[in-house]
Design a protein around this motif. Structure first.
Motif, PDB file in Angstrom:
ATOM      1  N   PHE B  45      40.899  38.220  40.635  1.00  0.00           N
ATOM      2  CA  PHE B  45      39.554  38.540  40.615  1.00  0.00           C
ATOM      3  C   PHE B  45      39.111  37.768  39.458  1.00  0.00           C
ATOM      4  O   PHE B  45      39.340  37.672  38.486  1.00  0.00           O
ATOM      5  N   TYR B  46      37.570  37.335  39.731  1.00  0.00           N
ATOM      6  CA  TYR B  46      36.730  36.705  38.547  1.00  0.00           C
ATOM      7  C   TYR B  46      35.531  37.292  38.684  1.00  0.00           C
ATOM      8  O   TYR B  46      34.818  37.113  39.662  1.00  0.00           O
ATOM      9  N   ARG B  47      35.269  38.207  37.818  1.00  0.00           N
ATOM     10  CA  ARG B  47      33.700  38.887  37.676  1.00  0.00           C
ATOM     11  C   ARG B  47      33.609  39.527  39.040  1.00  0.00           C
ATOM     12  O   ARG B  47      32.556  39.554  39.575  1.00  0.00           O
ATOM     13  N   GLY B  48      34.616  40.242  39.481  1.00  0.00           N
ATOM     14  CA  GLY B  48      34.550  41.132  40.613  1.00  0.00           C
ATOM     15  C   GLY B  48      34.601  40.381  42.060  1.00  0.00           C
ATOM     16  O   GLY B  48      34.663  40.950  42.866  1.00  0.00           O
ATOM     17  N   ARG B  49      34.587  39.044  41.994  1.00  0.00           N
ATOM     18  CA  ARG B  49      34.628  38.375  43.135  1.00  0.00           C
ATOM     19  C   ARG B  49      36.369  38.023  43.457  1.00  0.00           C
ATOM     20  O   ARG B  49      37.002  37.841  42.532  1.00  0.00           O
ATOM     21  N   TYR B  51      39.444  36.508  45.069  1.00  0.00           N
ATOM     22  CA  TYR B  51      39.797  35.065  45.799  1.00  0.00           C
ATOM     23  C   TYR B  51      41.234  35.191  46.086  1.00  0.00           C
ATOM     24  O   TYR B  51      42.010  35.596  45.406  1.00  0.00           O
TER      25      TYR B  51
END
Lengths: 489, 112
Positions: B45-49, B51
């Motif tokens: 997760f990167y800032r809610g996105r 992957y």
């Protein structure tokens, strides 16, 4: 024990000072007598004159000492704010993009350090802080200080009474540099370098200078210290820096559209390590940004320093905990994003609020920006690539409004001694003034940015070609690579 | 002569290396690789996105051994790299026709 020591020292000083003065006066009196032997009446006059002179000398030395202290702090602050742009912001943003765009991303911020500096010397400073007695004096400065005319090494009656005006000029320049640099986060990985330069120069003239003039310039519409029509409290640039850049960033990402492949293709940050270092440098540099905005080395600077630190800490916790609850993991990126959001939120409030209020402002801003980035951005699907709007636009707006609520006349009696400043103190009207300030910043940013975007788009185009975007901006725009696939031996 | 190619967890490299030396294997080559088998990947997760990362970091180890050392070497790798959970990796064995030492042009088993 410490108190005893202090009072002893105060007592000694109190007793010694008249003695020193008397000795000084006596010495001068003797000299005066030696030169012109005179009757007793004149001798008394001479003594009085000598005393007055000694007093004046003392005042001069005190002023010089204060100026030295203030100027020392302000020069360090200016350097700290520059450090926020590069390496701070350059690393923070650089780590968040993909490998193939790191140099281009860092270069966008670095270019501001060069280009905006030259612009500032030519007309930028004058348009923001030059006195304008004309009809538009409420909106923008003048050409009075163009080419830094009249910006010398002596203090100035209007802006800075204890430091050279040139210190004020260079300090303000550092703000003018980082503000457009913040916008680059919204159009990262897809804008032409040449168009970016033209856009930023126009933006600094059309959006930044007027906003800085309205809030901090003499005669500005929103100036709280110099009698503006709608006194908006903005200590270090919540509206001038963060709302303008964040909202302009939003307009940019909507106008220019998404990166190729967004959101289907994964575009995770290529190096959170770089972002981490960048965010840490931002945090430290922010002390110059906020505490320096006291424009002297007084207790007010201390207050702003403490509020800044507390705001950042509380926001780092707010964002991380919100994320922990939502996704199950407290991420490093969340912690540093939260800290930056808190620093944005406390920017207008530092210098007006107590340390405990700063904790509240940080906590609220941290959670609010988390919400904007995690929920709102995902829901509407705009590609604010590095969350320039989600952090600076949203954080700046909420911070400016919260300033109107938490501002305290004990910390800073800006509206007059003993007069209630914030809503919690009983001045509900201040929230309205803050809303006016924020609204003007929003409108100016939207209209100004949109016009500039259209002009640049029609004349030179904004985006790189799809092939260049796939190749990456490092190679396509600059002919270099941040990282080489094949090491050379 | 047999070539052993082993895909292992990066964290098991040191253990495997030591086990091979103990088994009398003289030389190995290591490659940092990315890939997946049945294990598939994981999500980040990167800032809610979100992957999904399906190519995971692995170590690919190559060594060529004489026929009589083959079983010993394979067992050494298995013992050192096995945790019993999915993602432990695989070992491939292929027959090698010849080997040449560049320095003195030794050939065959002598070159290993």
């Amino acid at each position: 024990m410490r108190d005893l020591h202090k009072s002893l020292r105060a007592c000694c000083l109190g007793r010694l000072l008249p003695l020193i003065l008397l000795l000084a006066a006596f010495g001068m009196g003797v000299r005066a007598n030696a030169q012109t032997p005179a009757p007793t009446a004149t001798s008394t006059d001479a003594r009085v004159a000598a005393l007055e002179k000694a007093n004046a000398d003392l005042q001069t030395s005190v002023a010089a000492a204060q100026s030295a202290g203030d100027n020392g702090w302000m020069l360090v602050s200016a350097a700290l704010v520059l450090m926020m742009s590069a390496p701070g912001l350059a690393l923070f943003y650089g780590g968040l993009v993909r490998k193939k765009n790191i140099l281009a991303t860092m270069m966008q911020t670095f270019a501001m350090m060069a280009v905006i500096t030259v612009l500032w010397a030519l007309i930028g400073y004058s348009l923001a802080f030059g006195e304008n007695t004309g009809h538009f004096g409420f909106f923008i400065g003048s050409f009075q200080n163009a080419l830094l005319h009249g910006v010398g090494l002596v203090p100035d009656k209007v802006y800075v009474t204890t430091i050279p005006l040139q210190t004020f000029m260079i300090y303000q320049l550092m703000f003018a540099i980082i503000t457009p640099a913040l916008i680059t986060g919204a159009f990262a990985e897809r804008m032409k370098f040449s168009s970016m330069l033209v856009f930023m120069v126009l933006w600094a003239i059309v959006v930044y200078s007027p906003m800085a003039h309205m809030v901090w310039g003499k005669g500005g519409l929103l100036n709280a210290a110099l009698g503006g029509r709608f006194p908006t409290l903005d200590f270090a640039g919540g509206t001038v820096v963060h709302v303008t850049s964040g909202v302009s960033a939003f307009v940019c990402c909507l106008y220019m559209g998404k990166r190729r492949g967004y959101p289907k293709e994964p575009m995770p940050p290529h190096s959170l390590v770089l972002s981490f270092i960048g965010a840490a440098l931002l945090w430290v540099g922010w002390f110059g940004f906020n505490a320096g905005s006291a424009l002297n080395a007084s207790g007010l600077a201390t207050s702003a320093f403490v509020a800044t630190h507390f705001g950042a800490a509380a926001a780092a916790i707010g964002w991380t905990v919100a994320e922990w609850i939502k996704t199950g993991k407290p991420t490093a990126l969340g912690a540093i994003s939260g800290a930056v959001a808190g620093l944005v939120g406390i920017t207008p409030a530092a210098g007006f609020v107590t340390p405990l209020s700063a904790l509240w402002i940080g906590l609220i801003t941290g959670v609010f920006c988390f919400f904007m980035v995690f929920i709102v951005k995902q829901k509407f699907g705009y590609d604010d690539s590095l969350d320039a709007f989600g952090v600076h636009g949203a954080g700046g707006t909420i911070g400016a409004l919260l300033t109107g609520i938490f501002a305290n006349s004990v910390i800073n009696p800006i509206l007059g001694a003993g007069k209630a400043t914030g809503v919690l103190e009983g001045n509900a009207h201040q929230l309205l003034n803050q809303a006016v300030g924020v609204s003007i910043a929003w409108v100016l940013a939207i209209v100004g940015t949109l016009i500039i975007l259209v002009v640049v788009d029609k004349t030179m185009g904004l985006r790189v070609s799809p092939e260049d975007e796939d190749t990456g901006l490092d190679l396509s725009q600059h002919g270099e690579e941040g990282y080489h696939a094949e090491p050379s031996y | 002569m047999q070539k052993i190619e082993a895909i292992i967890q990066p964290g098991k490299l040191d253990a495997v290396k030591e086990a091979l030396i103990e088994a009398g294997i003289e030389g190995i080559t290591i490659l940092e690789a990315r890939g997946h088998g049945r294990q598939k990947g994981h999500t980040e997760f990167y800032r809610g996105r979100e992957y999904s990362v399906d190519l995971l970091p692995k170590i690919k180890l190559e060594t060529v051994v004489t026929d009589d050392l083959l079983e010993k070497a394979v067992n050494a790798i298995i013992t050192a790299a096995q945790t019993g959970s999915i993602g432990d990796g695989k070992i491939f064995v292929t027959k090698i026709d010849d080997a040449i030492r560049i320095r003195n042009e030794d050939r065959g088993d002598l070159a290993l």
